[in-house]
Write a protein that holds these residues in place. Structure first.
Motif, PDB file in Angstrom:
ATOM      1  N   LYS A   1       0.847  -1.188   0.000  1.00 53.84           N
ATOM      2  CA  LYS A   1       0.000   0.000   0.000  1.00 53.84           C
ATOM      3  C   LYS A   1       0.888   1.245   0.000  1.00 53.84           C
ATOM      4  O   LYS A   1       2.076   1.188   0.329  1.00 53.84           O
TER       5      LYS A   1
ATOM      6  N   ILE B   1       0.897   3.717   2.030  1.00 50.69           N
ATOM      7  CA  ILE B   1       1.432   4.022   3.356  1.00 50.69           C
ATOM      8  C   ILE B   1       2.608   3.120   3.707  1.00 50.69           C
ATOM      9  O   ILE B   1       3.557   3.535   4.381  1.00 50.69           O
ATOM     10  N   GLU B   2       2.593   1.887   3.205  1.00 55.00           N
ATOM     11  CA  GLU B   2       3.706   0.963   3.463  1.00 55.00           C
ATOM     12  C   GLU B   2       4.961   1.392   2.707  1.00 55.00           C
ATOM     13  O   GLU B   2       6.079   1.290   3.225  1.00 55.00           O
TER      14      GLU B   2
ATOM     15  N   ALA C   1       5.571   4.503   1.861  1.00 60.65           N
ATOM     16  CA  ALA C   1       6.001   5.732   2.531  1.00 60.65           C
ATOM     17  C   ALA C   1       6.794   5.415   3.798  1.00 60.65           C
ATOM     18  O   ALA C   1       7.850   6.013   4.055  1.00 60.65           O
ATOM     19  N   ASN C   2       6.281   4.475   4.587  1.00 60.42           N
ATOM     20  CA  ASN C   2       6.985   4.101   5.815  1.00 60.42           C
ATOM     21  C   ASN C   2       8.351   3.493   5.506  1.00 60.42           C
ATOM     22  O   ASN C   2       9.340   3.730   6.215  1.00 60.42           O
ATOM     23  N   HIS C   3       8.407   2.688   4.439  1.00 58.53           N
ATOM     24  CA  HIS C   3       9.668   2.047   4.043  1.00 58.53           C
ATOM     25  C   HIS C   3      10.705   3.097   3.650  1.00 58.53           C
ATOM     26  O   HIS C   3      11.898   2.951   3.961  1.00 58.53           O
TER      27      HIS C   3
ATOM     28  N   GLU D   1      10.534   6.250   4.617  1.00 53.96           N
ATOM     29  CA  GLU D   1      10.568   7.267   5.670  1.00 53.96           C
ATOM     30  C   GLU D   1      10.192   8.637   5.114  1.00 53.96           C
ATOM     31  O   GLU D   1      10.842   9.657   5.375  1.00 53.96           O
TER      32      GLU D   1
ATOM     33  N   THR E   1       6.383  10.905   3.612  1.00 54.83           N
ATOM     34  CA  THR E   1       4.934  10.956   3.803  1.00 54.83           C
ATOM     35  C   THR E   1       4.214  10.297   2.630  1.00 54.83           C
ATOM     36  O   THR E   1       4.783  10.149   1.533  1.00 54.83           O
ATOM     37  N   GLU E   2       2.949   9.930   2.859  1.00 57.65           N
ATOM     38  CA  GLU E   2       2.141   9.372   1.777  1.00 57.65           C
ATOM     39  C   GLU E   2       1.988  10.389   0.647  1.00 57.65           C
ATOM     40  O   GLU E   2       2.004  10.019  -0.540  1.00 57.65           O
TER      41      GLU E   2
END
Length: 256
Positions: free
Chosen positions: A130, A132-133, A135-137, A139, A141-142
């Motif tokens: 996704k 968001i995943e 983005a988190n990977h 670091e 923002t979406e």
């Protein structure tokens, strides 16, 4: 000035002389010595296309920057520092020029990382990740991921040979087929477009002097005869132009 071969020690001596005293003969000697190398590096990325002259001039900016920043006390040849510096300057220029719309540098840098991150997450999650995943990977923002994915569609506009449809006879129609004829003046204007961060700092006369002495390889005396100025006047204009280019190159390096 005739071309000659220099030992690494002699190259370092010329660089040190210029760094310590701003000796224009030292700079002119180095620029002439590495002229062919800069041109060959520019050709690697232009392949002789219309922007080759622009890349040569960008390469010379990189050369001057390398001369200013090279530490002669390091146990390595100047060429080992020069080549990546010139290539980096050319790549930055191409990166900034090949986007169809203006895109913030951070978004440009995120774009190439998205595919790698997606592949890694697919292997880890066993499914498509996704937003968001991703983005988190990375670091980030979406919103930055979404913007980078959207802006990626604006990178490298379609070639005029791109097929867009077929006519009733089954023949391919390209963008070139439906594009108006380009005025010859446009090509001339394009060739004269040079590094925007640097050249606007120079007067028209200074640009002419730099073109003659560093690009065409003319001596100050030959340049003076060509443009109708005394050698002393040419030397003064050359010093002024080089000072502006050197300061701009240093500022650009700090901002990069």
């Amino acid at each position: 000035m005739s071309k000659q071969d220099f030992t690494p020690e002699e190259i370092n001596a010329w660089i040190k002389l210029y760094q310590d005293t701003n000796d224009e003969i030292a700079l002119e000697t180095l620029v002439h010595h590495y002229k062919k190398l800069v041109e060959s590096l520019a050709y690697r990325y232009s392949k002789g296309q219309s922007h080759h002259e622009d890349l040569v001039q960008v390469g010379h900016v990189g050369l001057i920057g390398a001369i200013n920043r090279f530490d002669v006390s390091f146990d390595r040849k100047f060429e080992a520092f020069l080549v990546p510096t010139v290539i980096g300057e050319i790549k930055r220029y191409l990166r900034d020029k090949t986007w169809s719309v203006h895109v913030p540098r951070r978004i440009k840098e995120i774009g190439p990382k998205i595919k790698k991150a997606t592949d890694e997450l697919v292997n880890t999650l066993g499914r498509s990740p996704k937003i968001i995943e991703i983005a988190n990977h990375l670091e980030v923002t979406e919103e930055e991921v979404l913007e980078a994915m959207e802006m990626g569609q604006s990178y490298n506009a379609l070639s005029v040979d791109h097929a867009i449809e077929a006519d009733k006879d089954g023949s391919t129609v390209t963008l070139l087929d439906i594009t108006g004829e380009i005025e010859s003046g446009y090509e001339l204007t394009e060739k004269r477009m040079i590094l925007e961060r640097i050249l606007p700092l120079l007067s028209d006369r200074e640009k002419e002097i730099i073109q003659c002495t560093f690009i065409e390889g003319l001596s100050q005396k030959e340049t003076g005869e060509k443009v109708g100025l005394s050698q002393m006047h040419v030397s003064r204009l050359q010093r002024s132009a080089i000072k502006k280019l050197r300061e701009a190159a240093q500022n650009a390096d700090q901002d990069a």
